[in-house]
Design a protein around this motif. Structure first.
Motif, PDB file in Angstrom:
ATOM      1  N   TRP A   1       0.927  -1.293  -0.075  1.00  0.00           N
ATOM      2  CA  TRP A   1      -0.008  -0.025  -0.156  1.00  0.00           C
ATOM      3  C   TRP A   1       0.901   1.269   0.010  1.00  0.00           C
ATOM      4  O   TRP A   1       0.424   2.121  -0.525  1.00  0.00           O
ATOM      5  CB  TRP A   1      -0.808  -0.022   1.184  1.00  0.00           C
ATOM      6  N   ASN A   2       2.034   1.222   0.472  1.00  0.00           N
ATOM      7  CA  ASN A   2       2.631   2.554   0.924  1.00  0.00           C
ATOM      8  C   ASN A   2       4.037   2.442   0.091  1.00  0.00           C
ATOM      9  O   ASN A   2       4.951   3.483   0.477  1.00  0.00           O
ATOM     10  CB  ASN A   2       3.171   2.648   2.355  1.00  0.00           C
ATOM     11  N   LEU A   3       4.191   1.735  -0.877  1.00  0.00           N
ATOM     12  CA  LEU A   3       5.495   1.596  -1.625  1.00  0.00           C
ATOM     13  C   LEU A   3       6.094   3.092  -2.042  1.00  0.00           C
ATOM     14  O   LEU A   3       5.370   3.910  -2.705  1.00  0.00           O
ATOM     15  CB  LEU A   3       5.228   0.744  -2.786  1.00  0.00           C
ATOM     16  N   GLY A   4       7.257   3.157  -1.615  1.00  0.00           N
ATOM     17  CA  GLY A   4       7.902   4.379  -2.105  1.00  0.00           C
ATOM     18  C   GLY A   4       7.647   5.512  -0.978  1.00  0.00           C
ATOM     19  O   GLY A   4       8.392   6.497  -0.909  1.00  0.00           O
ATOM     20  N   ASP A   5       6.919   5.329  -0.327  1.00  0.00           N
ATOM     21  CA  ASP A   5       6.485   6.436   0.948  1.00  0.00           C
ATOM     22  C   ASP A   5       7.408   6.582   2.000  1.00  0.00           C
ATOM     23  O   ASP A   5       8.269   5.725   2.177  1.00  0.00           O
ATOM     24  CB  ASP A   5       5.166   6.084   1.749  1.00  0.00           C
ATOM     25  N   ALA A   6       8.004   7.938   2.422  1.00  0.00           N
ATOM     26  CA  ALA A   6       8.679   8.167   3.610  1.00  0.00           C
ATOM     27  C   ALA A   6       8.139   7.568   5.040  1.00  0.00           C
ATOM     28  O   ALA A   6       6.790   7.087   4.930  1.00  0.00           O
ATOM     29  CB  ALA A   6       9.008   9.362   3.725  1.00  0.00           C
ATOM     30  N   PRO A   7       8.695   7.364   6.065  1.00  0.00           N
ATOM     31  CA  PRO A   7       7.958   7.234   6.996  1.00  0.00           C
ATOM     32  C   PRO A   7       6.863   8.025   7.573  1.00  0.00           C
ATOM     33  O   PRO A   7       6.776   9.188   7.177  1.00  0.00           O
ATOM     34  CB  PRO A   7       9.275   7.290   8.234  1.00  0.00           C
ATOM     35  N   HIS A   8       6.012   7.463   8.305  1.00  0.00           N
ATOM     36  CA  HIS A   8       4.632   7.955   8.707  1.00  0.00           C
ATOM     37  C   HIS A   8       5.096   9.232   9.440  1.00  0.00           C
ATOM     38  O   HIS A   8       6.236   9.065  10.294  1.00  0.00           O
ATOM     39  CB  HIS A   8       3.956   7.061   9.764  1.00  0.00           C
ATOM     40  N   LYS A   9       4.115  10.407   9.249  1.00  0.00           N
ATOM     41  CA  LYS A   9       4.590  11.389  10.142  1.00  0.00           C
ATOM     42  C   LYS A   9       4.885  11.233  11.472  1.00  0.00           C
ATOM     43  O   LYS A   9       5.705  11.866  12.343  1.00  0.00           O
ATOM     44  CB  LYS A   9       3.384  12.478  10.091  1.00  0.00           C
ATOM     45  N   GLY A  10       4.120  10.392  12.397  1.00  0.00           N
ATOM     46  CA  GLY A  10       4.392  10.294  13.763  1.00  0.00           C
ATOM     47  C   GLY A  10       5.609   9.474  13.942  1.00  0.00           C
ATOM     48  O   GLY A  10       6.341   9.722  15.126  1.00  0.00           O
ATOM     49  N   THR A  11       5.898   8.517  13.263  1.00  0.00           N
ATOM     50  CA  THR A  11       7.471   8.015  13.082  1.00  0.00           C
ATOM     51  C   THR A  11       8.410   8.952  12.993  1.00  0.00           C
ATOM     52  O   THR A  11       9.348   9.124  13.871  1.00  0.00           O
ATOM     53  CB  THR A  11       7.766   6.693  12.107  1.00  0.00           C
ATOM     54  N   ALA A  12       8.199   9.824  12.020  1.00  0.00           N
ATOM     55  CA  ALA A  12       9.570  11.036  11.652  1.00  0.00           C
ATOM     56  C   ALA A  12       9.446  11.955  12.989  1.00  0.00           C
ATOM     57  O   ALA A  12      10.825  12.287  13.254  1.00  0.00           O
ATOM     58  CB  ALA A  12       8.963  11.528  10.460  1.00  0.00           C
ATOM     59  N   GLU A  13       8.312  12.281  13.354  1.00  0.00           N
ATOM     60  CA  GLU A  13       8.497  13.328  14.650  1.00  0.00           C
ATOM     61  C   GLU A  13       8.905  12.546  15.936  1.00  0.00           C
ATOM     62  O   GLU A  13       9.790  13.438  16.335  1.00  0.00           O
ATOM     63  CB  GLU A  13       6.908  13.826  14.894  1.00  0.00           C
ATOM     64  N   LEU A  14       8.875  11.447  15.943  1.00  0.00           N
ATOM     65  CA  LEU A  14       9.519  10.734  17.322  1.00  0.00           C
ATOM     66  C   LEU A  14      10.752  10.484  16.939  1.00  0.00           C
ATOM     67  O   LEU A  14      11.567  10.971  17.898  1.00  0.00           O
ATOM     68  CB  LEU A  14       8.804   9.472  17.463  1.00  0.00           C
ATOM     69  N   LEU A  15      11.165  10.107  15.757  1.00  0.00           N
ATOM     70  CA  LEU A  15      12.715   9.899  15.417  1.00  0.00           C
ATOM     71  C   LEU A  15      13.573  11.394  15.605  1.00  0.00           C
ATOM     72  O   LEU A  15      14.469  11.445  16.223  1.00  0.00           O
ATOM     73  CB  LEU A  15      12.896   9.475  14.147  1.00  0.00           C
ATOM     74  N   ASP A  16      12.755  12.337  14.897  1.00  0.00           N
ATOM     75  CA  ASP A  16      13.382  13.669  15.109  1.00  0.00           C
ATOM     76  C   ASP A  16      13.443  14.002  16.468  1.00  0.00           C
ATOM     77  O   ASP A  16      14.543  14.743  16.705  1.00  0.00           O
ATOM     78  CB  ASP A  16      12.422  14.545  14.246  1.00  0.00           C
ATOM     79  N   SER A  17      12.679  13.677  17.533  1.00  0.00           N
ATOM     80  CA  SER A  17      12.658  14.204  18.658  1.00  0.00           C
ATOM     81  C   SER A  17      13.735  13.637  19.661  1.00  0.00           C
ATOM     82  O   SER A  17      14.351  14.183  20.538  1.00  0.00           O
ATOM     83  CB  SER A  17      11.394  13.907  19.621  1.00  0.00           C
ATOM     84  N   LYS A  18      14.286  12.261  19.088  1.00  0.00           N
ATOM     85  CA  LYS A  18      15.222  11.549  19.584  1.00  0.00           C
ATOM     86  C   LYS A  18      16.697  11.848  18.836  1.00  0.00           C
ATOM     87  O   LYS A  18      17.597  11.311  19.333  1.00  0.00           O
ATOM     88  CB  LYS A  18      15.001  10.080  19.460  1.00  0.00           C
ATOM     89  N   GLY A  19      16.852  12.566  18.019  1.00  0.00           N
ATOM     90  CA  GLY A  19      17.813  12.743  17.159  1.00  0.00           C
ATOM     91  C   GLY A  19      18.382  11.742  16.482  1.00  0.00           C
ATOM     92  O   GLY A  19      19.635  11.692  16.230  1.00  0.00           O
ATOM     93  N   ILE A  20      17.317  10.784  16.002  1.00  0.00           N
ATOM     94  CA  ILE A  20      17.576   9.560  15.007  1.00  0.00           C
ATOM     95  C   ILE A  20      17.294   9.977  13.813  1.00  0.00           C
ATOM     96  O   ILE A  20      16.344  10.158  13.342  1.00  0.00           O
ATOM     97  CB  ILE A  20      17.014   8.435  15.822  1.00  0.00           C
ATOM     98  N   SER A  21      18.270   9.451  12.750  1.00  0.00           N
ATOM     99  CA  SER A  21      18.072  10.127  11.302  1.00  0.00           C
ATOM    100  C   SER A  21      17.283   8.765  10.703  1.00  0.00           C
ATOM    101  O   SER A  21      17.419   7.615  10.955  1.00  0.00           O
ATOM    102  CB  SER A  21      19.547   9.987  10.579  1.00  0.00           C
ATOM    103  N   TYR A  22      16.558   9.122   9.800  1.00  0.00           N
ATOM    104  CA  TYR A  22      15.825   8.349   8.942  1.00  0.00           C
ATOM    105  C   TYR A  22      15.885   8.656   7.395  1.00  0.00           C
ATOM    106  O   TYR A  22      15.206   8.019   6.847  1.00  0.00           O
ATOM    107  CB  TYR A  22      14.159   8.029   9.450  1.00  0.00           C
TER     108      TYR A  22
END
Length: 158
Positions: free
Chosen positions: A45-66
């Protein structure tokens, strides 16, 4: 080289989070040359999509690159290529075994939390449906710690 593939249903929430978190831990442990990490979906369903906004925001808050993580579907070649194919829940494991081109690869398929001794949960709930990205992170963080320790020990023996 040990190759680890994290898998969930759509590869935009849990498995992308696990890939990013595990990659961060592997880099900090100085094992990037020894451990290859990726993630994939069992669905398309999500082929080619970047990580979900919730995942991206959480990883950003932890300083973890995606950076460079986009949804892909597991391929027949990945079943052969990867040493560990790590699903987030029992449904992922069932789907992986159905998608596997050869039953011999089923021994490579594991739950993320299977190495988490004492954890009462065996599955990582899908935050796409629950909305609880913090719980997902807590479980992914714990599970990836255990897998890193397991693989580090294997590398020492190897």
């Amino acid at each position: 080289m040990t190759k680890v593939l994290f898998v969930c249903l759509g590869n935009i929430c849990r498995s992308t989070m696990a890939e990013a978190v595990f990659r961060d831990k592997v880099e900090k442990a100085g094992l990037s040359a020894d451990i290859q990490i990726s993630s994939a979906a069992t669905g398309s369903w999500n082929l080619g999509d970047a990580p979900h906004k919730g995942t991206a925001e959480l990883l950003d808050s932890k300083g973890i690159s995606y950076k460079g993580i986009y949804s892909t579907k597991i391929t027949d070649e990945e079943f052969e290529e990867y040493d560990y194919i790590i699903g987030m829940d029992e449904s992922n494991l069932v789907n992986l075994k159905k998608l596997s081109p050869n039953p011999v690869f089923n021994s490579k398929i594991h739950l993320l939390l299977s190495e988490s001794i004492g954890e009462e949960r065996t599955e990582v709930p899908d935050p796409y449906y629950t909305g609880d990205f913090n719980l997902t992170y807590k479980l992914v963080d714990m599970g990836t710690d255990k897998w890193l320790n397991k693989i580090r020990e294997e590398l020492k023996k190897g």
